[in-house]
Design an enzyme around this catalytic site. Structure first.
Site, PDB file in Angstrom:
ATOM      1  N   TYR A  42       0.961  -1.125  -0.087  1.00 40.94           N
ATOM      2  CA  TYR A  42      -0.161  -0.001  -0.013  1.00 40.94           C
ATOM      3  C   TYR A  42       1.005   1.280   0.010  1.00 40.94           C
ATOM      4  CZ  TYR A  42       0.917  -0.972   4.763  1.00 40.94           C
ATOM      5  OH  TYR A  42       1.573  -0.981   6.019  1.00 40.94           O
ATOM      6  N   ILE A  88       9.365  -3.774   6.490  1.00 36.11           N
ATOM      7  CA  ILE A  88       9.127  -4.903   7.505  1.00 36.11           C
ATOM      8  C   ILE A  88       7.837  -4.928   8.476  1.00 36.11           C
ATOM      9  CG2 ILE A  88       9.858  -6.269   9.136  1.00 36.11           C
ATOM     10  CD1 ILE A  88      12.797  -5.700   8.158  1.00 36.11           C
ATOM     11  N   GLU A  89       7.009  -5.371   8.356  1.00 33.67           N
ATOM     12  CA  GLU A  89       5.795  -5.197   9.325  1.00 33.67           C
ATOM     13  C   GLU A  89       5.666  -6.146  10.319  1.00 33.67           C
ATOM     14  OE1 GLU A  89       2.011  -4.796   7.304  1.00 33.67           O
ATOM     15  OE2 GLU A  89       2.833  -3.303   5.964  1.00 33.67           O
ATOM     16  N   LEU A  90       5.080  -5.776  11.450  1.00 33.97           N
ATOM     17  CA  LEU A  90       4.861  -6.637  12.617  1.00 33.97           C
ATOM     18  C   LEU A  90       3.887  -7.895  12.371  1.00 33.97           C
ATOM     19  CD1 LEU A  90       4.250  -3.986  15.285  1.00 33.97           C
ATOM     20  CD2 LEU A  90       6.287  -5.393  14.697  1.00 33.97           C
TER      21      LEU A  90
END
Length: 64
Positions: A8, A30-32
């Site tokens: 996104y 990087i996402e949780l």
């Protein structure tokens, strides 16, 4: 490929800096872990999430 195609749109983040200012060929975010809590993890999940991220990065770097 633009990150907006994969995930996104987001601006002013580390990927922008790395690719625009640092002229890196690739940048990534990087996402949780995806949980019912969204981006606000309970305290007991913060350290395990960091450990998972670190192990993933070490593996990725070992492939270069």
């Amino acid at each position: 490929m633009l990150s907006t195609v994969v995930l996104y749109q987001s601006s002013g983040n580390g990927r922008d800096y790395v690719t625009d200012v640092g002229k890196a060929q690739f940048g990534w975010g990087i996402e949780l872990r995806d949980t019912q809590y969204g981006f606000v993890l309970p305290p007991e999940q913060i350290l395990p999430s960091g450990i998972e991220t670190w192990e993933g990065l070490k593996y990725a770097w070992s492939q270069f």
